[in-house]
Enzyme design. Structure first.
Site, mmCIF file in Angstrom:
data_model
loop_
_atom_site.group_PDB
_atom_site.id
_atom_site.type_symbol
_atom_site.label_atom_id
_atom_site.label_comp_id
_atom_site.label_asym_id
_atom_site.label_seq_id
_atom_site.Cartn_x
_atom_site.Cartn_y
_atom_site.Cartn_z
ATOM 1 N N LEU A 3 0.832 -1.208 0.000
ATOM 2 C CA LEU A 3 0.000 0.000 0.000
ATOM 3 C C LEU A 3 0.863 1.253 0.000
ATOM 4 O O LEU A 3 0.410 2.328 -0.346
ATOM 5 C CB LEU A 3 -0.913 -0.004 1.217
ATOM 6 C CG LEU A 3 -1.894 -1.187 1.307
ATOM 7 C CD1 LEU A 3 -2.587 -1.211 2.660
ATOM 8 C CD2 LEU A 3 -2.908 -1.118 0.187
ATOM 9 N N ARG A 4 2.124 1.073 0.430
ATOM 10 C CA ARG A 4 3.138 2.150 0.472
ATOM 11 C C ARG A 4 2.909 3.164 1.589
ATOM 12 O O ARG A 4 3.730 4.055 1.766
ATOM 13 C CB ARG A 4 3.230 2.885 -0.868
ATOM 14 C CG ARG A 4 3.576 1.977 -2.053
ATOM 15 C CD ARG A 4 4.915 1.318 -1.886
ATOM 16 N NE ARG A 4 5.370 0.677 -3.127
ATOM 17 C CZ ARG A 4 6.349 -0.228 -3.178
ATOM 18 N NH1 ARG A 4 6.956 -0.617 -2.057
ATOM 19 N NH2 ARG A 4 6.732 -0.755 -4.322
ATOM 20 N N HIS A 34 5.007 2.106 -7.972
ATOM 21 C CA HIS A 34 6.145 3.028 -7.884
ATOM 22 C C HIS A 34 5.801 4.327 -8.594
ATOM 23 O O HIS A 34 5.016 4.329 -9.541
ATOM 24 C CB HIS A 34 7.381 2.448 -8.568
ATOM 25 C CG HIS A 34 8.057 1.367 -7.790
ATOM 26 N ND1 HIS A 34 8.662 1.593 -6.579
ATOM 27 C CD2 HIS A 34 8.223 0.057 -8.037
ATOM 28 C CE1 HIS A 34 9.177 0.471 -6.120
ATOM 29 N NE2 HIS A 34 8.924 -0.488 -6.987
ATOM 30 N N HIS A 70 9.754 -15.518 2.217
ATOM 31 C CA HIS A 70 10.195 -15.092 0.884
ATOM 32 C C HIS A 70 11.533 -15.756 0.636
ATOM 33 O O HIS A 70 12.555 -15.263 1.114
ATOM 34 C CB HIS A 70 10.335 -13.564 0.824
ATOM 35 C CG HIS A 70 9.033 -12.843 0.942
ATOM 36 N ND1 HIS A 70 8.446 -12.194 -0.113
ATOM 37 C CD2 HIS A 70 8.188 -12.688 1.992
ATOM 38 C CE1 HIS A 70 7.293 -11.656 0.282
ATOM 39 N NE2 HIS A 70 7.114 -11.941 1.557
ATOM 40 N N ASP A 107 1.080 -9.431 -6.037
ATOM 41 C CA ASP A 107 2.391 -8.901 -5.649
ATOM 42 C C ASP A 107 2.507 -7.442 -6.101
ATOM 43 O O ASP A 107 3.498 -7.012 -6.696
ATOM 44 C CB ASP A 107 3.532 -9.733 -6.230
ATOM 45 C CG ASP A 107 4.875 -9.398 -5.573
ATOM 46 O OD1 ASP A 107 4.856 -8.804 -4.476
ATOM 47 O OD2 ASP A 107 5.925 -9.715 -6.150
#
Lengths: 319, 441
Positions: free
Chosen positions: B66-67, B311, B181, B307
């Protein structure tokens, strides 16, 4: 790959990499370079081909030799030259590559000669500058160093007179070498009979054999009967990582010494893109010996770069 | 807004009950109350006409960046939960690598509060496994669970194997699923592309296949030792899948997912240094992509996630290796799953389960199904609508997608969360040029 360097008529617009170029194009670069070699010998070492053009050397990585030969090549063609060594200036002030390109564009320059530590940086720049600007790759990361390959080819042709039937060995740090990649493509396009790479397993890139080379891990075996030896520079930082135990051991197994010259053809030539590391990849006696054409490469570099500048700018055709 | 509504005439697909039929759904007070005939005394205040459309459970996405907090120039909770909702996603998990990291209840609560205020997709935070994701000191997993975290993850690998062991054991103690991960902390850490012939030609530093399989193997041994429930995120290699398949066959409680884009792209997409293909783990070989697809069909991979990593444009505007990895992916998730179903000749019940029922099961939540009495989180889409993803119509704040310009099939028309319509699609008004070109055809 490298497809954006040709215009829609297949002419050279940028010079980004050797991979994918046609044989006749490489040969015509060598031909044009040959016509420039004589400029060196003139009393006034200049031709007015690029008068009024501005060439910008954009070096994001430190370099003295390559930058100087590009500068000299541009000046001998009567172009104006600007030098930017950027590792120390703009990017450290937070200016982005794009901003810098916009600024240089605004100065109405014609050609950018670019060296950058990132592979593909020259492609990125070619895609983002105004279409009137030509890009020449002076080395992008581990990817390609195509003008070096062309001056290597010129030197081989000068010494050997032909490409077919030649066996050429490239020795050293293939993994991190843009020179090796460009040389392999050029040699393969020009049709030498055998390309060998000689390196320890830690310095070979994955699947290098698919580039059409024979892989050797043993120097003496790999050098047997070759006509041309291209030595690569071993960067000091490679010795500080886990890639190699020491400079001493590297020289012992992969250093080119007088003793090793016994196995190669008696008329074979020794090349090196410079700057050389004496006692690391090459012994002084060999570097300074009669078979070494290392300084001849430097001289040829000027004419070859003149040819590439003139051809990308379209002032000399490929005919 | 209506408190009771019916969705009528649609093709209702519910992987949980293997229902796939033309029928109606009835919703009251935010909950699904009936499928088929309405319950006695039910009067729909409003009706959604779903003829020609597919009605399915809202999508559950296991990984959406979500940043916010920390990188609001890339995306905000509002912008990205709205983009997710517009793409049919009704529940999403947010990894802990925000700034600050989700390693305190305060951050977890802040995230959920802001998501609640946004009123879009439901947000389930994933808590950090170690404080600051540094791989040294365990995070307060018990408190974080109480604060609403659905699982724990370190995102990046924990270098110290002893710390990893105890982190897994403590997560098991808290009855939390660990999201792993798998990337070896050393091998290929400087890389930006799959180590192979393509990276060799391009001169890009490689990430070997073994980077993933080594870490999967190390993790599997510790999962066995600690008995933790574990989920492997974003697999990219055939060999890692083989390891996981064996572990599953031996009864280890492990699941795994793949991103939608890894089911489409390979190392060959990198040949022009297009930074939109820069992702971690990298796009691998054609054989790896095939193995990922096969594993979905075989059930060794349970879920597909977006995923999503939005940006700002500048993050992708530099030479390949220096760009930020990741793809803005919620917008393309559903159409890519539909196209995959088509390419794999797989029925929609199965394909939709990869983005609904299966991820909900991994999380252990009662979502991803059309269950009477549960919140009405529903996605309605037109399976035949062709559209092109563009910079202009992408809902996420990040337009960093290699799918821009792709002709996609299948478009969400309505998204319902707790019975409330949070998105309904209006077809773009046709311009004169469009109409003329239609006439020409």
């Amino acid at each position: 790959m490298n497809t954006i360097q040709l215009d829609n008529q297949g002419r050279l617009k940028h010079f980004l990499g050797i991979e994918g170029l046609r044989r006749d194009l490489l040969l015509s670069i060598l031909n044009v370079a040959k016509s420039f070699i004589t400029v060196d010998a003139q009393v006034v070492k200049k031709v007015p081909l690029l008068r009024g053009k501005t060439i910008v050397n954009l070096f994001f990585e430190p370099s003295t030799r390559t930058r100087t030969t590009f500068e000299l090549a541009a000046k001998r063609l009567s172009a104006d030259v600007l030098n930017f060594n950027i590792s120390t200036s703009s990017t450290s002030k937070g200016e982005t590559l794009i901003d810098m390109l916009r600024n240089l564009e605004a100065m109405h320059c014609d050609t950018f000669v670019v060296r950058h530590e990132a592979a593909g940086a020259v492609h990125f720049i070619a895609q983002h500058v105004s279409p009137s600007i030509h890009i020449i790759n002076a080395g992008d990361g581990w990817h390609e160093h195509p003008t070096q390959a062309m001056l290597d080819m010129y030197t081989i042709l000068q010494c050997k007179g032909k490409f077919n039937h030649l066996k050429v060995a490239i020795v050293g740090d293939i993994l991190h070498s843009r020179v090796a990649r460009s040389d392999i493509h050029a040699l393969s396009i020009l049709g030498v009979s055998e390309i060998r790479v000689i390196a320890p397993k830690t310095l070979l890139p994955f699947g290098v054999e698919h580039l059409g080379v024979k892989v050797f891990n043993h120097l003496r075996t790999g050098l047997t009967d070759v006509d041309v030896v291209i030595m690569l520079r071993l960067q000091r930082e490679r010795m500080q990582s886990a890639l190699l135990p020491s400079a001493h051991e590297y020289f012992q197994y992969y250093g080119l010494t007088e003793e090793m010259l016994e196995v190669i053809d008696s008329s074979a030539i020794i090349m090196h893109p410079g700057p050389i590391n004496r006692g690391v990849e090459i012994a002084s006696e060999v570097a300074d010996g009669s078979r070494s054409v290392i300084l001849q490469q430097v001289t040829n570099g000027i004419a070859v770069r003149m040819a590439i500048m003139a051809m990308t700018l379209g002032v000399i055709g490929e005919g | 807004m209506a408190t009771s509504l019916s969705i009528v005439g649609g093709r209702v697909i519910d992987p949980a009950t293997r229902l796939d039929t033309l029928t109606d759904l009835h919703i009251a007070n935010g909950k699904l109350v009936a499928i088929g005939s309405p319950p006695p005394n039910f009067a729909a205040e409003w009706q959604i006409e779903a003829k020609g459309q597919i009605v399915c459970p809202g999508l559950v996405d296991l990984s959406v960046r979500l940043r916010e907090p920390g990188a609001e120039h890339k995306g905000t909770i509002l912008s990205e939960t709205r983009a997710a909702a517009n793409s049919g996603i009704t529940t999403l998990c947010c990894p802990p690598d925000t700034l600050p990291v989700i390693d305190t209840p305060a951050v977890a609560e802040l995230l959920q509060q802001r998501a609640n205020n946004a009123g879009m997709t439901k947000v389930l935070p994933i808590a950090a496994l170690t404080q600051g994701l540094r791989g040294e000191q365990l995070a307060e997993m018990g408190d974080l669970k109480e604060a609403g975290c659905i699982a724990v993850s370190n995102v990046q690998p924990i270098v110290n194997t002893e710390v990893l062991r105890y982190a897994l054991a403590y997560a098991a103690n808290c009855n939390l699923t660990v999201f792993l991960h798998p990337q070896d902390p050393w091998l290929g850490r400087r890389g930006c592309a799959h180590e192979g012939f393509i990276s060799t030609r391009l001169g890009l530093a490689g990430i070997p296949e073994a980077t993933e399989s080594i870490e999967v193997a190390r993790n599997l041994l510790l999962i066995e030792l600690t008995g933790v429930r574990a989920h492997f995120c974003r697999l990219s290699t055939a060999r890692a899948l083989t390891l996981i398949k064996t572990a599953q066959a031996n009864g280890l409680p492990v699941t795994a997912d793949v991103s939608a884009h890894h089911l489409y792209f390979t190392e060959h997409n990198l040949t022009e240094y297009n930074s939109q293909y820069h992702v971690i783990p990298p796009f691998r070989t054609l054989e790896d992509r095939q193995a990922l697809r096969t594993s979905l069909i075989d059930g060794n991979l349970q879920a597909i996630c977006s995923d999503h990593q939005p940006h700002e444009a500048d993050a992708k505007l530099s030479p390949f290796a220096t760009t930020a990895p990741g793809i803005s992916a919620v917008d393309s998730l559903l159409p890519l799953v539909l196209q995959l179903a088509n390419e794999l000749s797989c029925d929609l019940l199965t394909a939709l389960s990869w983005v609904t029922l299966q991820p909900a099961r991994i999380l252990g939540i009662p979502a991803g199904a059309l269950t009477i009495g549960n919140p009405a989180d529903i996605c309605i889409f037109n399976p035949d609508l062709h559209w092109t993803l563009t910079k202009e119509n992408i809902h996420s704040l990040g337009a960093n997608s290699p799918f821009l310009g792709w002709k996609l099939k299948g478009h969400v028309t309505h998204t319902l969360i707790n019975g409330r319509v949070v998105y309904s699609y209006c077809e773009p008004k046709k311009t004169l040029t469009d109409s003329l070109s239609n006439l020409a055809e």
